[in-house]
Design an enzyme around this catalytic site. Sequence first.
Site, PDB file in Angstrom:
ATOM      1  N   ASP A 104      15.544  21.303  15.517  1.00  0.00           N
ATOM      2  CA  ASP A 104      15.725  20.778  13.985  1.00  0.00           C
ATOM      3  C   ASP A 104      16.266  21.920  13.154  1.00  0.00           C
ATOM      4  O   ASP A 104      16.633  21.603  11.981  1.00  0.00           O
ATOM      5  CB  ASP A 104      14.360  20.193  13.328  1.00  0.00           C
ATOM      6  CG  ASP A 104      13.319  21.278  13.480  1.00  0.00           C
ATOM      7  OD1 ASP A 104      13.291  22.331  13.145  1.00  0.00           O
ATOM      8  OD2 ASP A 104      12.149  20.826  13.948  1.00  0.00           O
ATOM      9  N   HIS A 139      15.893  24.371  23.637  1.00  0.00           N
ATOM     10  CA  HIS A 139      16.391  22.999  23.894  1.00  0.00           C
ATOM     11  C   HIS A 139      17.499  22.804  22.821  1.00  0.00           C
ATOM     12  O   HIS A 139      17.947  21.441  23.097  1.00  0.00           O
ATOM     13  CB  HIS A 139      15.361  21.949  23.785  1.00  0.00           C
ATOM     14  CG  HIS A 139      14.353  21.991  24.490  1.00  0.00           C
ATOM     15  ND1 HIS A 139      13.131  21.539  24.536  1.00  0.00           N
ATOM     16  CD2 HIS A 139      14.121  22.720  25.677  1.00  0.00           C
ATOM     17  CE1 HIS A 139      12.159  21.411  25.357  1.00  0.00           C
ATOM     18  NE2 HIS A 139      12.751  22.479  26.140  1.00  0.00           N
ATOM     19  N   CYS A 150      36.063  23.056  26.144  1.00  0.00           N
ATOM     20  CA  CYS A 150      36.411  24.264  25.682  1.00  0.00           C
ATOM     21  C   CYS A 150      35.290  25.184  25.261  1.00  0.00           C
ATOM     22  O   CYS A 150      35.396  26.408  25.144  1.00  0.00           O
ATOM     23  CB  CYS A 150      37.461  24.176  24.770  1.00  0.00           C
ATOM     24  SG  CYS A 150      36.953  23.697  23.007  1.00  0.00           S
ATOM     25  N   CYS A 172      36.972  16.687  20.430  1.00  0.00           N
ATOM     26  CA  CYS A 172      37.464  17.874  19.692  1.00  0.00           C
ATOM     27  C   CYS A 172      38.917  17.931  19.590  1.00  0.00           C
ATOM     28  O   CYS A 172      39.692  17.155  20.498  1.00  0.00           O
ATOM     29  CB  CYS A 172      36.968  19.077  20.831  1.00  0.00           C
ATOM     30  SG  CYS A 172      37.482  20.816  20.395  1.00  0.00           S
ATOM     31  N   ASN A 237      -3.211  24.905  17.717  1.00  0.00           N
ATOM     32  CA  ASN A 237      -2.497  23.503  17.811  1.00  0.00           C
ATOM     33  C   ASN A 237      -3.710  22.355  17.489  1.00  0.00           C
ATOM     34  O   ASN A 237      -4.853  22.777  17.439  1.00  0.00           O
ATOM     35  CB  ASN A 237      -2.326  23.338  19.393  1.00  0.00           C
ATOM     36  CG  ASN A 237      -1.384  21.947  19.646  1.00  0.00           C
ATOM     37  OD1 ASN A 237      -0.595  21.980  18.860  1.00  0.00           O
ATOM     38  ND2 ASN A 237      -1.854  20.992  20.403  1.00  0.00           N
ATOM     39  N   ASP A 254      -4.576  23.063  11.508  1.00  0.00           N
ATOM     40  CA  ASP A 254      -3.450  22.649  10.942  1.00  0.00           C
ATOM     41  C   ASP A 254      -2.664  24.126  11.038  1.00  0.00           C
ATOM     42  O   ASP A 254      -2.877  25.113  10.281  1.00  0.00           O
ATOM     43  CB  ASP A 254      -3.416  22.094   9.547  1.00  0.00           C
ATOM     44  CG  ASP A 254      -2.168  21.767   9.109  1.00  0.00           C
ATOM     45  OD1 ASP A 254      -0.879  22.222   9.290  1.00  0.00           O
ATOM     46  OD2 ASP A 254      -2.264  20.525   8.502  1.00  0.00           O
ATOM     47  N   VAL A 255      -1.467  23.995  11.540  1.00  0.00           N
ATOM     48  CA  VAL A 255      -0.376  25.337  11.501  1.00  0.00           C
ATOM     49  C   VAL A 255      -0.303  25.857  10.118  1.00  0.00           C
ATOM     50  O   VAL A 255      -0.122  26.779   9.707  1.00  0.00           O
ATOM     51  CB  VAL A 255       0.661  25.231  12.468  1.00  0.00           C
ATOM     52  CG1 VAL A 255       0.380  24.948  13.700  1.00  0.00           C
ATOM     53  CG2 VAL A 255       1.611  24.157  11.954  1.00  0.00           C
TER      54      VAL A 255
END
Length: 268
Positions: A104, A139, A150, A172, A237, A254-255
């Site tokens: 994201d 990813h 290219c 492209c 986590n 909660d992070v």
Amino acid sequence: MDDLESLAGAIKRAETAVAFTGAGISAPSGVPTFRGDDGVWDRFDEGQFTYGRFRSDPEGFWEDRIELQRVMFDGEYEPNAGHEALADLGQTGHLEAILTQNTDGLHWDAADSRHGGDDPESELATEHDHDGTEILELHGNARRVRCVDCGTRSDGDPVFERAAEGEVPPQCDCGGVFKPDVVLFGEQLPGAVIQRARSLARKSDVFLAVGSSLVVEPAASLPRLAASSGATVAVVNLESTPCDSIADVVCQADVTDVLPRLFDLVES
């Protein structure tokens, strides 16, 4: 001394601290997750988004990908307190690298915001450096596209707009077909990227795994690699993970609460 204070002390002493992030750090920003309750793969057939289908049926692949992109990224997502805390740790010299499974781009946004605005080059890069903090997207980045002929990388929005208006597959200037700049099912992670991630894990004195179920390989093996090299490993986590047993610190919380508190402790 509680676990978070102990972890903050380890980060202060560390020569190399590395963070590894998964979908759990972006979910509080509203970014849909792929799996779990109401995950993206409950609404789409993941088998339609394989590398094999892209190669054999690029037109059909792109027709489906347009709708997937709308579901994933039509919202105006912004970095949350977790992204910002990691960016702050990097800016103050306490975090050497962020390795992320997410596509994201929110780590880049958080880093750029700490430098007074957007970095126009960051959207097209595969690695990113702010005050010595490297961002490595394992990813890829769904905001970009890459020509399969290219290799040119481009901002994805104009290309997705062209595809939505009927140019499928979008091409492209060289005549090659654009591919979303992400690792598709059936496609290997770029060798240089995973090699660099493993090198950072081995090098780390502190390895912080954040918002990841730690079940997807090969990225999920990184905490174990860090632990085997003697690093202090922390897992933050909401749910338990297979790596909890080898972690020195486990925070099932909660992070967006834990990471700002951790930054404050490191700076105190």
